[in-house]
Write a protein that holds these residues in place. Sequence first.
Motif, PDB file in Angstrom:
ATOM      1  N   TRP A 222       0.822  -1.216   0.000  1.00 56.07           N
ATOM      2  CA  TRP A 222       0.000   0.000   0.000  1.00 56.07           C
ATOM      3  C   TRP A 222       0.852   1.260   0.000  1.00 56.07           C
ATOM      4  CZ3 TRP A 222      -4.450  -0.434  -1.863  1.00 56.07           C
ATOM      5  CH2 TRP A 222      -5.210  -1.561  -1.647  1.00 56.07           C
TER       6      TRP A 222
ATOM      7  N   TRP B 213      -1.316  10.354  -0.829  1.00 52.31           N
ATOM      8  CA  TRP B 213      -2.308   9.482  -0.187  1.00 52.31           C
ATOM      9  C   TRP B 213      -3.369   9.029  -1.190  1.00 52.31           C
ATOM     10  CZ3 TRP B 213      -7.586  10.739   1.003  1.00 52.31           C
ATOM     11  CH2 TRP B 213      -8.240   9.721   1.708  1.00 52.31           C
TER      12      TRP B 213
ATOM     13  N   THR C   4      -4.072   5.079  -2.191  1.00 49.88           N
ATOM     14  CA  THR C   4      -5.269   4.423  -1.650  1.00 49.88           C
ATOM     15  C   THR C   4      -6.419   4.365  -2.653  1.00 49.88           C
ATOM     16  OG1 THR C   4      -6.038   6.512  -0.700  1.00 49.88           O
ATOM     17  CG2 THR C   4      -4.702   5.095   0.706  1.00 49.88           C
ATOM     18  N   ARG C   5      -6.102   4.593  -3.897  1.00 47.56           N
ATOM     19  CA  ARG C   5      -7.143   4.602  -4.931  1.00 47.56           C
ATOM     20  C   ARG C   5      -8.013   3.346  -4.886  1.00 47.56           C
ATOM     21  NH1 ARG C   5      -5.218   5.408 -11.143  1.00 47.56           N
ATOM     22  NH2 ARG C   5      -7.251   5.391 -12.166  1.00 47.56           N
ATOM     23  N   TYR C   6      -7.403   2.194  -4.678  1.00 43.72           N
ATOM     24  CA  TYR C   6      -8.141   0.927  -4.705  1.00 43.72           C
ATOM     25  C   TYR C   6      -8.365   0.349  -3.308  1.00 43.72           C
ATOM     26  CZ  TYR C   6      -6.867   1.171  -9.619  1.00 43.72           C
ATOM     27  OH  TYR C   6      -6.697   1.586 -10.915  1.00 43.72           O
ATOM     28  N   ALA C   7      -8.052   1.111  -2.273  1.00 41.32           N
ATOM     29  CA  ALA C   7      -8.186   0.587  -0.906  1.00 41.32           C
ATOM     30  C   ALA C   7      -9.566   0.882  -0.345  1.00 41.32           C
ATOM     31  CB  ALA C   7      -7.122   1.215  -0.009  1.00 41.32           C
TER      32      ALA C   7
ATOM     33  N   PHE D  79      -9.949   0.699   6.575  1.00 40.34           N
ATOM     34  CA  PHE D  79      -9.296   1.791   7.294  1.00 40.34           C
ATOM     35  C   PHE D  79      -7.821   1.555   7.552  1.00 40.34           C
ATOM     36  CE2 PHE D  79      -8.786   0.138  11.600  1.00 40.34           C
ATOM     37  CZ  PHE D  79      -9.780  -0.834  11.730  1.00 40.34           C
ATOM     38  N   ASN D  80      -7.443   0.289   7.728  1.00 36.38           N
ATOM     39  CA  ASN D  80      -6.020   0.051   7.979  1.00 36.38           C
ATOM     40  C   ASN D  80      -5.172   0.286   6.724  1.00 36.38           C
ATOM     41  OD1 ASN D  80      -7.173  -2.138   6.819  1.00 36.38           O
ATOM     42  ND2 ASN D  80      -6.059  -3.662   8.010  1.00 36.38           N
ATOM     43  N   GLN D  81      -5.807   0.199   5.558  1.00 39.97           N
ATOM     44  CA  GLN D  81      -5.075   0.468   4.310  1.00 39.97           C
ATOM     45  C   GLN D  81      -5.212   1.926   3.883  1.00 39.97           C
ATOM     46  OE1 GLN D  81      -7.502  -2.124   2.167  1.00 39.97           O
ATOM     47  NE2 GLN D  81      -6.446  -3.982   2.786  1.00 39.97           N
ATOM     48  N   MET D  82      -6.264   2.599   4.378  1.00 39.09           N
ATOM     49  CA  MET D  82      -6.517   3.970   3.946  1.00 39.09           C
ATOM     50  C   MET D  82      -5.950   5.011   4.906  1.00 39.09           C
ATOM     51  SD  MET D  82     -10.407   3.679   2.602  1.00 39.09           S
ATOM     52  CE  MET D  82     -10.520   5.369   2.052  1.00 39.09           C
ATOM     53  N   PHE D  83      -6.036   4.711   6.197  1.00 43.88           N
ATOM     54  CA  PHE D  83      -5.694   5.740   7.180  1.00 43.88           C
ATOM     55  C   PHE D  83      -4.466   5.405   8.012  1.00 43.88           C
ATOM     56  CE2 PHE D  83     -10.510   5.714   7.042  1.00 43.88           C
ATOM     57  CZ  PHE D  83     -10.558   6.607   5.985  1.00 43.88           C
TER      58      PHE D  83
ATOM     59  N   HIS E 287     -12.183  11.062   1.927  1.00 43.45           N
ATOM     60  CA  HIS E 287     -12.233  10.439   3.254  1.00 43.45           C
ATOM     61  C   HIS E 287     -11.277  11.124   4.225  1.00 43.45           C
ATOM     62  CE1 HIS E 287     -15.084   7.240   2.375  1.00 43.45           C
ATOM     63  NE2 HIS E 287     -14.638   7.382   1.136  1.00 43.45           N
TER      64      HIS E 287
ATOM     65  N   PHE F 172      -4.258  -4.714 -11.338  1.00 46.65           N
ATOM     66  CA  PHE F 172      -4.807  -6.073 -11.182  1.00 46.65           C
ATOM     67  C   PHE F 172      -4.461  -6.887 -12.432  1.00 46.65           C
ATOM     68  CE2 PHE F 172      -7.592  -3.063  -8.970  1.00 46.65           C
ATOM     69  CZ  PHE F 172      -7.497  -3.543  -7.687  1.00 46.65           C
TER      70      PHE F 172
ATOM     71  N   GLU G 190     -17.561   0.133   7.084  1.00 43.36           N
ATOM     72  CA  GLU G 190     -16.193   0.071   7.608  1.00 43.36           C
ATOM     73  C   GLU G 190     -16.260  -0.173   9.108  1.00 43.36           C
ATOM     74  OE1 GLU G 190     -13.062   1.433   5.647  1.00 43.36           O
ATOM     75  OE2 GLU G 190     -12.607  -0.114   7.104  1.00 43.36           O
TER      76      GLU G 190
ATOM     77  N   TYR H  91     -17.966   5.373  10.093  1.00 43.19           N
ATOM     78  CA  TYR H  91     -18.591   4.674   8.969  1.00 43.19           C
ATOM     79  C   TYR H  91     -19.618   3.658   9.458  1.00 43.19           C
ATOM     80  CZ  TYR H  91     -14.820   6.877   6.424  1.00 43.19           C
ATOM     81  OH  TYR H  91     -13.977   7.804   5.882  1.00 43.19           O
TER      82      TYR H  91
ATOM     83  N   LEU I 177     -13.884  -1.076  -6.599  1.00 44.77           N
ATOM     84  CA  LEU I 177     -12.438  -1.044  -6.367  1.00 44.77           C
ATOM     85  C   LEU I 177     -12.063   0.184  -5.534  1.00 44.77           C
ATOM     86  CD1 LEU I 177     -11.306  -2.086  -9.953  1.00 44.77           C
ATOM     87  CD2 LEU I 177     -11.720  -3.565  -7.968  1.00 44.77           C
ATOM     88  N   GLY I 178     -12.147   0.057  -4.238  1.00 42.82           N
ATOM     89  CA  GLY I 178     -11.779   1.164  -3.353  1.00 42.82           C
ATOM     90  C   GLY I 178     -12.636   2.387  -3.615  1.00 42.82           C
ATOM     91  N   GLN I 179     -11.959   3.545  -3.837  1.00 41.38           N
ATOM     92  CA  GLN I 179     -12.688   4.776  -4.146  1.00 41.38           C
ATOM     93  C   GLN I 179     -12.825   4.951  -5.655  1.00 41.38           C
ATOM     94  OE1 GLN I 179     -11.452   8.202  -1.588  1.00 41.38           O
ATOM     95  NE2 GLN I 179      -9.800   6.838  -0.987  1.00 41.38           N
ATOM     96  N   ASP I 180     -12.478   3.917  -6.376  1.00 45.87           N
ATOM     97  CA  ASP I 180     -12.487   4.013  -7.831  1.00 45.87           C
ATOM     98  C   ASP I 180     -13.788   3.421  -8.400  1.00 45.87           C
ATOM     99  OD1 ASP I 180      -9.988   4.940  -9.527  1.00 45.87           O
ATOM    100  OD2 ASP I 180     -11.090   3.489 -10.728  1.00 45.87           O
TER     101      ASP I 180
ATOM    102  N   LEU J  14      -2.344  -6.285  -4.518  1.00 48.32           N
ATOM    103  CA  LEU J  14      -3.162  -5.332  -3.766  1.00 48.32           C
ATOM    104  C   LEU J  14      -4.162  -6.010  -2.839  1.00 48.32           C
ATOM    105  CD1 LEU J  14      -3.942  -2.521  -6.354  1.00 48.32           C
ATOM    106  CD2 LEU J  14      -2.340  -2.468  -4.460  1.00 48.32           C
ATOM    107  N   TYR J  15      -4.866  -6.990  -3.328  1.00 47.69           N
ATOM    108  CA  TYR J  15      -5.954  -7.583  -2.544  1.00 47.69           C
ATOM    109  C   TYR J  15      -5.601  -8.942  -1.950  1.00 47.69           C
ATOM    110  CZ  TYR J  15      -9.148  -3.976  -4.333  1.00 47.69           C
ATOM    111  OH  TYR J  15      -9.771  -2.782  -4.619  1.00 47.69           O
TER     112      TYR J  15
END
Lengths: 160, 149
Positions: free
Chosen positions: A50, A78, A82-85, A88-92, A121, B10, B43, B50, B115-118, B133-134
């Motif tokens: 990450w 950031w 974190t685009r694909y996260a 919270f442990n991966q984002m923050f 976020h 991916f 979350e 959340y 996919l996350g925020q995407d 990633l995952y």
Amino acid sequence: MPEQTTVEHERPKNWYVPRRKHETPAWTTFTRTWRAYLTARSSHHRTCEWPSHKSLRVACSPGTREPATRFRALARQWKNETRYASHFNQMFLIPSYQQIIGLGPSAIPLILRELENEPGHWFWALAALTGENPAGQGAVGNVEAMRQAWLQWGRERGYL
Amino acid sequence: MAPRDLESAFPGLAGTAYEVTSPATPVYNCVAWAAAEDSRWWEPDPFQIYFWPEGIQRNAELDSYLAAFATLGYEVCESAAPEPGFEKVAIYVGSTGQPTHMARQLDDGCWTSKLGQDVDINHTDPADLAGTLYGNLSHVLRRPVPQQT
């Protein structure tokens, strides 16, 4: 033989040692500390990747000391990390986000302006920095409602 | 988003019949999407910022996710293959054993992932998103398809 005694010299209150040229600059030490932290979590980061170790240099390098400049660099970093996260442990709980929190109260107006520009976020950082959660239970998980609640909070306190 | 960006993140998607099905948005995440919601971010965060189902422990561990989806009627099953009368979700975990992603099976047997925020994508197999990633597919859960009234 005479008894040896150790004399403890008390430091004056304003005691400090000026940094000499050969000493390591503070930002480098900080970077190394984070690297050590990341290494300790290596099993996770080796696999999931990450935060980028290299990216720490951006946030800590000389020339990015001014809070607004550092915030912009860290926020950009950031977002990329974190685009694909989703969690919270991966984002923050990663260095770029934690360093934004580490900017302290000066980050609050910067975060609020960022939030005003676009949804994101930033709620965890704002909660950590202020100890507040103006969104309340009714808005839990609702990103737009939380955003509006924080913007209102910022306006009422003169941050925006 | 350019397919090359997605396939770079991916690699398992390359050469498969995946498609992007939504614009990027930070409004909901993969867990919400697996629960068929697109208006809240799910979350188990300790700040309680959340959404997380009432009474379920808020932490990043797998058990918390299994318990959250149990409140929706899901239980662990053996296979990701389509089963008539059931809908399925998949949980991915990283090397620490903590969840990293969730996907939901569609009626046609394909899978949908936020996919996350995407973006959201449809993909043919849960394994398509396994990788750096995952992490890997850990659990598949299923529940009877709710009856239409």
